[in-house]
Design a protein around this motif. Structure first.
Motif, PDB file in Angstrom:
ATOM      1  N   LEU A 274      24.746  50.964  46.829  1.00 58.23           N
ATOM      2  CA  LEU A 274      25.886  51.208  45.939  1.00 58.23           C
ATOM      3  C   LEU A 274      27.151  51.649  46.673  1.00 58.23           C
ATOM      4  CD1 LEU A 274      23.830  52.942  43.154  1.00 58.23           C
ATOM      5  CD2 LEU A 274      25.352  50.977  42.761  1.00 58.23           C
ATOM      6  N   MET A 275      27.014  52.248  47.850  1.00 53.92           N
ATOM      7  CA  MET A 275      28.150  52.906  48.496  1.00 53.92           C
ATOM      8  C   MET A 275      29.364  51.994  48.706  1.00 53.92           C
ATOM      9  SD  MET A 275      28.906  56.041  49.480  1.00 53.92           S
ATOM     10  CE  MET A 275      30.435  55.788  48.583  1.00 53.92           C
ATOM     11  N   PRO A 276      29.222  50.775  49.243  1.00 51.13           N
ATOM     12  CA  PRO A 276      30.419  49.946  49.424  1.00 51.13           C
ATOM     13  C   PRO A 276      31.111  49.589  48.104  1.00 51.13           C
ATOM     14  CG  PRO A 276      28.627  49.140  50.797  1.00 51.13           C
ATOM     15  CD  PRO A 276      28.031  50.152  49.864  1.00 51.13           C
ATOM     16  N   TYR A 277      30.343  49.427  47.043  1.00 52.01           N
ATOM     17  CA  TYR A 277      30.932  49.099  45.734  1.00 52.01           C
ATOM     18  C   TYR A 277      31.667  50.307  45.164  1.00 52.01           C
ATOM     19  CZ  TYR A 277      27.860  45.101  46.237  1.00 52.01           C
ATOM     20  OH  TYR A 277      27.238  43.974  46.724  1.00 52.01           O
ATOM     21  N   VAL A 278      31.087  51.482  45.300  1.00 51.25           N
ATOM     22  CA  VAL A 278      31.766  52.691  44.846  1.00 51.25           C
ATOM     23  C   VAL A 278      33.038  52.923  45.656  1.00 51.25           C
ATOM     24  CG1 VAL A 278      31.568  55.211  44.678  1.00 51.25           C
ATOM     25  CG2 VAL A 278      29.672  53.748  43.924  1.00 51.25           C
ATOM     26  N   MET A 279      32.972  52.661  46.959  1.00 48.48           N
ATOM     27  CA  MET A 279      34.175  52.784  47.784  1.00 48.48           C
ATOM     28  C   MET A 279      35.254  51.816  47.320  1.00 48.48           C
ATOM     29  SD  MET A 279      32.674  53.309  51.670  1.00 48.48           S
ATOM     30  CE  MET A 279      34.294  53.680  52.394  1.00 48.48           C
ATOM     31  N   ALA A 280      34.865  50.588  47.010  1.00 48.78           N
ATOM     32  CA  ALA A 280      35.849  49.606  46.537  1.00 48.78           C
ATOM     33  C   ALA A 280      36.494  50.071  45.239  1.00 48.78           C
ATOM     34  CB  ALA A 280      35.176  48.248  46.354  1.00 48.78           C
ATOM     35  N   PHE A 281      35.698  50.626  44.333  1.00 47.72           N
ATOM     36  CA  PHE A 281      36.268  51.147  43.082  1.00 47.72           C
ATOM     37  C   PHE A 281      37.198  52.327  43.349  1.00 47.72           C
ATOM     38  CE2 PHE A 281      36.129  54.263  39.632  1.00 47.72           C
ATOM     39  CZ  PHE A 281      36.599  53.496  38.561  1.00 47.72           C
ATOM     40  N   ASN A 282      36.808  53.208  44.258  1.00 46.19           N
ATOM     41  CA  ASN A 282      37.592  54.418  44.528  1.00 46.19           C
ATOM     42  C   ASN A 282      38.801  54.179  45.427  1.00 46.19           C
ATOM     43  OD1 ASN A 282      35.987  56.155  42.996  1.00 46.19           O
ATOM     44  ND2 ASN A 282      34.632  56.629  44.708  1.00 46.19           N
ATOM     45  N   ARG A 283      38.913  53.006  46.005  1.00 47.08           N
ATOM     46  CA  ARG A 283      39.951  52.728  46.991  1.00 47.08           C
ATOM     47  C   ARG A 283      41.352  53.160  46.557  1.00 47.08           C
ATOM     48  NH1 ARG A 283      43.991  51.810  49.202  1.00 47.08           N
ATOM     49  NH2 ARG A 283      44.551  50.165  50.674  1.00 47.08           N
ATOM     50  N   PRO A 284      41.803  52.910  45.308  1.00 47.93           N
ATOM     51  CA  PRO A 284      43.165  53.313  44.933  1.00 47.93           C
ATOM     52  C   PRO A 284      43.410  54.820  45.012  1.00 47.93           C
ATOM     53  CG  PRO A 284      42.318  51.702  43.371  1.00 47.93           C
ATOM     54  CD  PRO A 284      41.165  52.118  44.219  1.00 47.93           C
ATOM     55  N   ALA A 285      42.338  55.622  44.892  1.00 51.59           N
ATOM     56  CA  ALA A 285      42.479  57.085  44.903  1.00 51.59           C
ATOM     57  C   ALA A 285      42.189  57.687  46.266  1.00 51.59           C
ATOM     58  CB  ALA A 285      41.534  57.699  43.864  1.00 51.59           C
TER      59      ALA A 285
ATOM     60  N   VAL B 233      28.415  48.646  38.317  1.00 50.57           N
ATOM     61  CA  VAL B 233      27.037  48.154  38.262  1.00 50.57           C
ATOM     62  C   VAL B 233      27.014  46.625  38.297  1.00 50.57           C
ATOM     63  CG1 VAL B 233      24.942  48.038  36.859  1.00 50.57           C
ATOM     64  CG2 VAL B 233      26.180  50.202  37.082  1.00 50.57           C
ATOM     65  N   GLN B 234      27.880  45.994  37.520  1.00 52.74           N
ATOM     66  CA  GLN B 234      27.919  44.537  37.496  1.00 52.74           C
ATOM     67  C   GLN B 234      28.299  43.965  38.852  1.00 52.74           C
ATOM     68  OE1 GLN B 234      26.977  42.313  35.404  1.00 52.74           O
ATOM     69  NE2 GLN B 234      26.555  43.539  33.598  1.00 52.74           N
ATOM     70  N   ALA B 235      29.279  44.581  39.495  1.00 52.73           N
ATOM     71  CA  ALA B 235      29.683  44.112  40.819  1.00 52.73           C
ATOM     72  C   ALA B 235      28.552  44.266  41.824  1.00 52.73           C
ATOM     73  CB  ALA B 235      30.923  44.872  41.288  1.00 52.73           C
ATOM     74  N   ALA B 236      27.856  45.393  41.763  1.00 50.43           N
ATOM     75  CA  ALA B 236      26.763  45.644  42.700  1.00 50.43           C
ATOM     76  C   ALA B 236      25.554  44.757  42.411  1.00 50.43           C
ATOM     77  CB  ALA B 236      26.364  47.118  42.649  1.00 50.43           C
ATOM     78  N   LEU B 237      25.384  44.333  41.180  1.00 47.78           N
ATOM     79  CA  LEU B 237      24.296  43.421  40.838  1.00 47.78           C
ATOM     80  C   LEU B 237      24.473  42.090  41.538  1.00 47.78           C
ATOM     81  CD1 LEU B 237      23.425  43.738  37.037  1.00 47.78           C
ATOM     82  CD2 LEU B 237      21.793  43.418  38.882  1.00 47.78           C
ATOM     83  N   GLY B 238      25.699  41.562  41.482  1.00 42.42           N
ATOM     84  CA  GLY B 238      25.929  40.209  41.978  1.00 42.42           C
ATOM     85  C   GLY B 238      26.601  40.115  43.321  1.00 42.42           C
ATOM     86  N   GLY B 239      26.820  41.265  43.990  1.00 40.54           N
ATOM     87  CA  GLY B 239      27.470  41.211  45.287  1.00 40.54           C
ATOM     88  C   GLY B 239      28.935  40.837  45.193  1.00 40.54           C
ATOM     89  N   GLU B 240      29.605  41.271  44.148  1.00 41.77           N
ATOM     90  CA  GLU B 240      31.010  40.885  43.909  1.00 41.77           C
ATOM     91  C   GLU B 240      31.933  42.075  44.103  1.00 41.77           C
ATOM     92  OE1 GLU B 240      30.590  39.434  39.943  1.00 41.77           O
ATOM     93  OE2 GLU B 240      29.941  37.436  40.606  1.00 41.77           O
ATOM     94  N   ARG B 241      31.957  42.572  45.338  1.00 42.66           N
ATOM     95  CA  ARG B 241      32.772  43.749  45.646  1.00 42.66           C
ATOM     96  C   ARG B 241      34.256  43.487  45.408  1.00 42.66           C
ATOM     97  NH1 ARG B 241      33.652  45.324  51.008  1.00 42.66           N
ATOM     98  NH2 ARG B 241      31.806  44.141  51.606  1.00 42.66           N
ATOM     99  N   GLN B 242      34.682  42.256  45.646  1.00 38.69           N
ATOM    100  CA  GLN B 242      36.096  41.937  45.473  1.00 38.69           C
ATOM    101  C   GLN B 242      36.550  42.127  44.024  1.00 38.69           C
ATOM    102  OE1 GLN B 242      33.701  39.824  46.173  1.00 38.69           O
ATOM    103  NE2 GLN B 242      33.730  38.140  44.699  1.00 38.69           N
ATOM    104  N   ALA B 243      35.606  42.086  43.074  1.00 34.85           N
ATOM    105  CA  ALA B 243      35.969  42.268  41.665  1.00 34.85           C
ATOM    106  C   ALA B 243      36.419  43.698  41.391  1.00 34.85           C
ATOM    107  CB  ALA B 243      34.782  41.937  40.774  1.00 34.85           C
ATOM    108  N   LEU B 244      36.120  44.622  42.292  1.00 32.72           N
ATOM    109  CA  LEU B 244      36.509  46.019  42.111  1.00 32.72           C
ATOM    110  C   LEU B 244      37.794  46.357  42.856  1.00 32.72           C
ATOM    111  CD1 LEU B 244      32.964  47.535  42.623  1.00 32.72           C
ATOM    112  CD2 LEU B 244      34.204  47.378  40.457  1.00 32.72           C
ATOM    113  N   SER B 245      38.294  45.419  43.650  1.00 34.35           N
ATOM    114  CA  SER B 245      39.509  45.680  44.421  1.00 34.35           C
ATOM    115  C   SER B 245      40.709  45.703  43.496  1.00 34.35           C
ATOM    116  CB  SER B 245      39.706  44.604  45.486  1.00 34.35           C
ATOM    117  OG  SER B 245      38.605  44.583  46.365  1.00 34.35           O
ATOM    118  N   PRO B 246      41.706  46.557  43.782  1.00 36.24           N
ATOM    119  CA  PRO B 246      42.904  46.595  42.938  1.00 36.24           C
ATOM    120  C   PRO B 246      43.643  45.273  43.000  1.00 36.24           C
ATOM    121  CG  PRO B 246      43.217  47.883  44.936  1.00 36.24           C
ATOM    122  CD  PRO B 246      41.777  47.505  44.893  1.00 36.24           C
ATOM    123  N   PRO B 247      44.289  44.862  41.903  1.00 34.25           N
ATOM    124  CA  PRO B 247      45.009  43.586  41.886  1.00 34.25           C
ATOM    125  C   PRO B 247      46.170  43.605  42.872  1.00 34.25           C
ATOM    126  CG  PRO B 247      45.498  44.886  39.924  1.00 34.25           C
ATOM    127  CD  PRO B 247      44.392  45.587  40.639  1.00 34.25           C
TER     128      PRO B 247
END
Length: 409
Positions: free
Chosen positions: A301-312, A395-409
């Motif tokens: 989960l860590m890389p996906y959580v990092m991607a979500f938290n990146r803006p902060a 969770v959805q991003a981590a399920l499918g390996g879609e880390r880019q979906a959590l990156s800020p636009p």
């Protein structure tokens, strides 16, 4: 201006380095004569364990060994150990092994010191009624940091969830960290444990920063990001990024083993006061469904959580990149590079990259997000605000390996 508030809670003594295990007899004898040892069946037949037991006997201690500790520490095992130990009336408890063995020692010392108290009474923070029997913690894996933390985690079969007991009273009296005890740790377990420690360090370093009131450390076990935990977290990230791949590749490399154990120790000191966040919150329901190890779940989960938290977390992530030896032209680029560096390190040591690989059914994703929100302490410690929709995105991003979906636009 950066806050200069800091909080550090730790054992009364930490003995670190090759050969320090040989001090256990004298350390224990200074605390009492009757010693209960909590370990597991595999370790109890190891010659190293026999030597440690003999060290206790040579120092004049009476020794009772409980070797029934199971992974992920089921509550029934804790109660079984307490029932065995009560007639022996131990004066101290040793936890020798992985995180479950050390958590067993903490919880048994609690229940023996406070007859009539149940673990249910102690779930949460500051619920332990008072001092417990002194605990000596001796890790044989390098990951959980339990040898220095104020928390013990138990699997409550009635709730089908792992539950934490958090109190400064649970911090072991003495931690003896001898990297020679990890030399026999197999590559996969070395990778899992080290990845767990890296996750602890990253989540502690990026935890939310709270207003440093005089009451903060008295009202919260985990106070969030602070000056002292930051120093430990960065030391952990640096040591683990340099030494963990080497230790996984060559388990006989004592310098690498020492570096990983040092990183795990520093990560434990960091999250023992700062706390962890979203990766841990999500792992609890994921682990309950998939029956996979805690360490693997939080690492996935860590890389996906990092991607979500990146803006902060731009500045914090840039510091993580520097600690990992990664440099970039700008702070923003360094922050992005930190996520890639963490994901790359985890991939190199064999950590799965998606929750699907752990066996999570996509149909249970919404339930995982809902259950994750119940871990309020972890949710509110996350640097970027979380609601159920945000949890579902991770969770959805981590399920499918879609880390880019959590990156800020």
């Amino acid at each position: 201006m950066q806050s200069t508030f800091g909080l550090m809670r730790s054992p009364q003594a930490i003995l670190f380095g090759p050969g320090q295990r040989h001090a256990v007899g004298r350390v224990a004898r200074a605390l009492g004569r009757r010693a209960l040892v909590c370990t597991d069946q595999r370790l109890s037949t190891d010659p190293q364990f026999a030597a440690l037991r003999q060290s206790l006997l040579d120092a004049g201690a009476e020794v009772l060994v409980y070797d029934g500790t199971q992974p992920e520490l089921p509550m029934d095992g804790v109660l079984e150990c307490v029932a065995l130990a009560r007639p022996f009336a131990p004066e101290l408890v040793l936890g020798i092994g992985g995180g479950s063995c050390m958590d067993m020692a903490k919880l048994v010392s609690l229940l023996l010191a406070h007859p009539g108290t149940t673990l249910d009474d102690c779930y949460g923070e500051f619920k332990v009624p008072g001092p417990v029997l002194p605990v000596i913690a001796m890790p044989t894996t390098a990951g959980t940091g339990s040898e220095v933390t104020p928390v013990a985690v138990v699997a409550d079969q009635r709730r089908d969830l792992k539950v934490g007991v958090s109190s400064p009273h649970l911090i072991p009296h003495t931690a003896i960290c001898d990297p020679e005890l990890t030399l026999s740790c197999p590559p996969r377990l070395t990778a899992w444990a080290g990845a767990d420690a890296l996750t602890h360090a990253i989540e502690a370093f990026t935890a939310t920063r709270r207003e440093p009131t005089p009451e903060l450390g008295l009202e919260r076990v985990f106070v969030g990001k602070n000056l002292l935990s930051d120093a430990c977290a960065l030391a952990a990230i640096s040591a683990l990024s340099r030494h963990l791949p080497r230790a996984v590749q060559d388990g006989s490399d004592l310098a690498a083993r020492a570096g990983v154990m040092f990183g795990a120790l520093q990560a434990g000191l960091a999250f023992g006061t700062a706390g962890t966040a979203a990766a841990h919150a999500i792992q609890y329901p994921v682990g309950a469904i998939t029956h996979t190890a805690h360490a693997v779940g939080v690492a996935v989960l860590m890389p996906y959580v990092m991607a979500f938290n990146r803006p902060a977390c731009t500045a914090s992530f840039a510091q993580i990149a520097a600690a990992m030896g990664v440099h970039a032209a700008s702070e923003a680029a360094a922050a992005d590079a930190a996520i890639e560096a963490v994901a790359g390190l985890l991939q190199r040591i064999g950590i799965p990259s998606t929750l699907a690989e752990l066996g999570l059914d996509p149909q249970r994703a919404a339930w995982v997000a809902e259950q994750s929100m119940l871990a309020a302490r972890l949710v509110t410690n996350n640097p970027r605000p979380l609601d159920e929709a945000a949890m579902a995105r991770i969770v959805q991003a981590a399920l499918g390996g879609e880390r880019q979906a959590l990156s800020p636009p």
